[in-house]
Write a protein that holds these residues in place. Structure first.
Motif, PDB file in Angstrom:
ATOM      1  N   ALA A   1       0.842  -0.997  -0.069  1.00 55.75           N
ATOM      2  CA  ALA A   1       0.205  -0.124  -0.178  1.00 55.75           C
ATOM      3  C   ALA A   1       0.865   1.407   0.040  1.00 55.75           C
ATOM      4  N   PHE A   2       1.919   1.250   0.784  1.00 61.34           N
ATOM      5  CA  PHE A   2       2.760   2.333   0.673  1.00 61.34           C
ATOM      6  C   PHE A   2       3.581   2.605  -0.723  1.00 61.34           C
ATOM      7  N   SER A   3       3.948   1.474  -1.327  1.00 60.13           N
ATOM      8  CA  SER A   3       4.582   1.422  -2.555  1.00 60.13           C
ATOM      9  C   SER A   3       3.567   1.868  -3.796  1.00 60.13           C
ATOM     10  N   VAL A   4       2.420   1.657  -3.556  1.00 62.12           N
ATOM     11  CA  VAL A   4       1.161   2.401  -4.781  1.00 62.12           C
ATOM     12  C   VAL A   4       1.387   3.442  -4.654  1.00 62.12           C
ATOM     13  N   GLN A   5       1.444   4.361  -3.602  1.00 63.28           N
ATOM     14  CA  GLN A   5       1.503   5.840  -3.483  1.00 63.28           C
ATOM     15  C   GLN A   5       2.911   6.608  -3.416  1.00 63.28           C
ATOM     16  N   GLU A   6       3.916   5.691  -3.370  1.00 61.03           N
ATOM     17  CA  GLU A   6       5.375   6.328  -3.043  1.00 61.03           C
ATOM     18  C   GLU A   6       5.634   7.169  -4.157  1.00 61.03           C
ATOM     19  N   GLU A   7       5.492   6.701  -5.542  1.00 63.96           N
ATOM     20  CA  GLU A   7       5.985   7.857  -6.604  1.00 63.96           C
ATOM     21  C   GLU A   7       5.415   8.877  -6.750  1.00 63.96           C
ATOM     22  N   THR A   8       3.933   8.820  -6.477  1.00 66.61           N
ATOM     23  CA  THR A   8       3.258  10.248  -6.212  1.00 66.61           C
ATOM     24  C   THR A   8       3.758  11.176  -5.281  1.00 66.61           C
TER      25      THR A   8
ATOM     26  N   ASN B   1       7.129  12.568  -6.096  1.00 65.24           N
ATOM     27  CA  ASN B   1       7.109  13.648  -7.048  1.00 65.24           C
ATOM     28  C   ASN B   1       6.275  14.762  -6.670  1.00 65.24           C
ATOM     29  N   SER B   2       6.105  15.010  -5.410  1.00 61.79           N
ATOM     30  CA  SER B   2       5.400  16.134  -4.759  1.00 61.79           C
ATOM     31  C   SER B   2       3.998  16.194  -5.020  1.00 61.79           C
ATOM     32  N   GLY B   3       3.379  15.043  -5.452  1.00 65.05           N
ATOM     33  CA  GLY B   3       2.016  14.627  -5.417  1.00 65.05           C
ATOM     34  C   GLY B   3       1.248  14.629  -4.161  1.00 65.05           C
ATOM     35  N   GLU B   4      -0.059  14.212  -4.464  1.00 63.54           N
ATOM     36  CA  GLU B   4      -0.995  14.442  -3.265  1.00 63.54           C
ATOM     37  C   GLU B   4      -1.285  12.679  -3.028  1.00 63.54           C
TER      38      GLU B   4
ATOM     39  N   SER C   1      -1.516  11.852   7.405  1.00 64.23           N
ATOM     40  CA  SER C   1      -1.168  12.113   6.183  1.00 64.23           C
ATOM     41  C   SER C   1      -0.122  10.789   5.603  1.00 64.23           C
ATOM     42  N   TYR C   2      -0.201  10.760   4.292  1.00 69.60           N
ATOM     43  CA  TYR C   2       0.730   9.731   3.562  1.00 69.60           C
ATOM     44  C   TYR C   2       2.056  10.052   4.527  1.00 69.60           C
ATOM     45  N   GLU C   3       2.480  11.227   4.279  1.00 71.95           N
ATOM     46  CA  GLU C   3       4.071  11.586   4.600  1.00 71.95           C
ATOM     47  C   GLU C   3       4.060  11.432   5.852  1.00 71.95           C
ATOM     48  N   ALA C   4       3.320  11.729   7.132  1.00 72.99           N
ATOM     49  CA  ALA C   4       3.489  11.289   8.273  1.00 72.99           C
ATOM     50  C   ALA C   4       3.571   9.948   8.260  1.00 72.99           C
ATOM     51  N   ALA C   5       2.860   8.925   7.809  1.00 72.11           N
ATOM     52  CA  ALA C   5       2.737   7.356   7.964  1.00 72.11           C
ATOM     53  C   ALA C   5       4.271   7.112   7.324  1.00 72.11           C
ATOM     54  N   TYR C   6       4.618   7.544   6.198  1.00 78.01           N
ATOM     55  CA  TYR C   6       6.005   7.301   5.215  1.00 78.01           C
ATOM     56  C   TYR C   6       6.962   7.121   6.271  1.00 78.01           C
ATOM     57  N   TYR C   7       7.260   8.523   7.078  1.00 77.27           N
ATOM     58  CA  TYR C   7       8.191   8.275   8.134  1.00 77.27           C
ATOM     59  C   TYR C   7       8.233   7.942   9.520  1.00 77.27           C
ATOM     60  N   MET C   8       7.336   6.980   9.714  1.00 80.46           N
ATOM     61  CA  MET C   8       7.270   6.467  11.001  1.00 80.46           C
ATOM     62  C   MET C   8       8.376   5.194  10.713  1.00 80.46           C
TER      63      MET C   8
END
Length: 216
Positions: free
Chosen positions: A78-85, A88-91, A152-159
Motif C-alpha cells: 500500500a505504501f509502494s502504490v502511493q510512493e511515486e506520487t 514527485n510532490s503529488g497528493e 497524512s501519507y507523509e506522516a505515515a511514510y516516515y514512521m
C-alpha cells in the motif's frame, strides 16, 4: 331424667372420641434420602501444559508468524502504490496504508498473545529466541498504531521503529532448529489466516478450562 340422659350421652360421646384417638396409628417418619455429591466433571481436553514435539513446534511457529508477515507485506505494498506520487510532490493518499496498518496492529497483538500463552512448552533452546521476536513485536506496536492514525501519507511514510537485530537473528535460529525453510514466503503457504485460528482456539480453551478451576 333428661339431664341424666344428656349427661350420659355426653360421657359416651367423650369415651367414643377418646377411643378413636387411641386407636389411630401413628404415621411413620420417612427418612430423608442421603445426599451424595456428584463427581466433578473431567475436562475433555488436556489442561496443560502441553510439550510440543519438533514437528508441532514448527507448525505452531509458522501459524504464529506467517499471518503477520503477510499483512505487513500488504501494508508495504500500500505504501509502494502511493510512493511515486509522494516522491514527485503529488497528493499521496494514505487511506489504504492506514487500513492495512490497522490489520497489522490487530494481527501483531494476536501474535504477542500467542507467544505469551503458557499452555505450550516449546522445545529446549527456543525460549530466548521466541522472546526476542515477541519483544520486537511489542516494540513495533507503537509504530503500527502511529501509521494507522497518521494524518497524512507523509506522516505515515516516515514512521520508524527501533532496530531489533536480535529478533532477526533469533528468527533465523528458530528456523534452523525447527528445520524450516529460510524462504519465509514459500514456507508460509497455507498459513495466511493461521494466527486468527490459533488465537480463537486459545481464547476458547482458556475460557473452557477456567470453568473447572472455578469448580475446584
Amino acid at each position: 331424667m333428661r339431664l341424666t340422659s344428656i349427661a350420659a350421652l355426653g360421657i359416651i360421646s367423650v369415651a367414643m372420641l377418646a377411643g378413636c384417638a387411641a386407636t389411630t396409628p401413628s404415621q411413620p417418619v420417612k427418612a430423608e434420602p442421603a445426599t451424595t455429591s456428584s463427581p466433578l466433571p473431567t475436562p475433555t481436553i488436556d489442561p496443560g501444559p502441553v510439550t510440543l514435539t519438533t514437528d508441532e513446534a514448527s507448525d505452531r511457529y509458522l501459524g504464529i508468524v506467517c499471518q503477520r508477515n503477510g499483512v505487513i507485506a500488504q501494508m508495504n505494498e500500500a505504501f509502494s502504490v502511493q510512493e511515486e506520487t509522494y516522491l514527485n510532490s503529488g497528493e499521496a493518499d494514505a487511506s489504504a496504508v492506514k487500513v492495512a496498518a490497522i490489520e497489522v496492529l490487530r494481527v501483531n497483538s494476536m501474535q504477542i498473545a500467542l507467544f505469551d500463552d503458557p499452555y505450550y512448552t516449546w522445545p529446549e533452546g527456543l525460549i530466548v529466541h521466541l522472546k526476542n521476536i515477541r519483544d520486537a513485536s511489542m516494540t513495533q506496536s507503537s509504530m503500527f498504531d502511529s501509521i494507522a492514525n497518521a494524518s497524512s501519507y507523509e506522516a505515515a511514510y516516515y514512521m520508524t521503529a527501533p532496530e531489533t537485530p536480535e529478533a532477526t537473528t533469533s528468527a533465523q535460529e528458530i528456523r534452523y532448529q525447527l528445520q524450516l525453510s529460510p524462504d519465509t514466503t514459500a514456507s508460509c503457504q497455507g498459513y495466511e489466516t493461521a494466527t486468527d485460528t490459533l488465537h480463537a482456539e486459545m481464547l476458547e480453551r482458556t475460557e473452557y478450562l477456567a470453568t473447572f478451576a472455578e469448580e475446584d
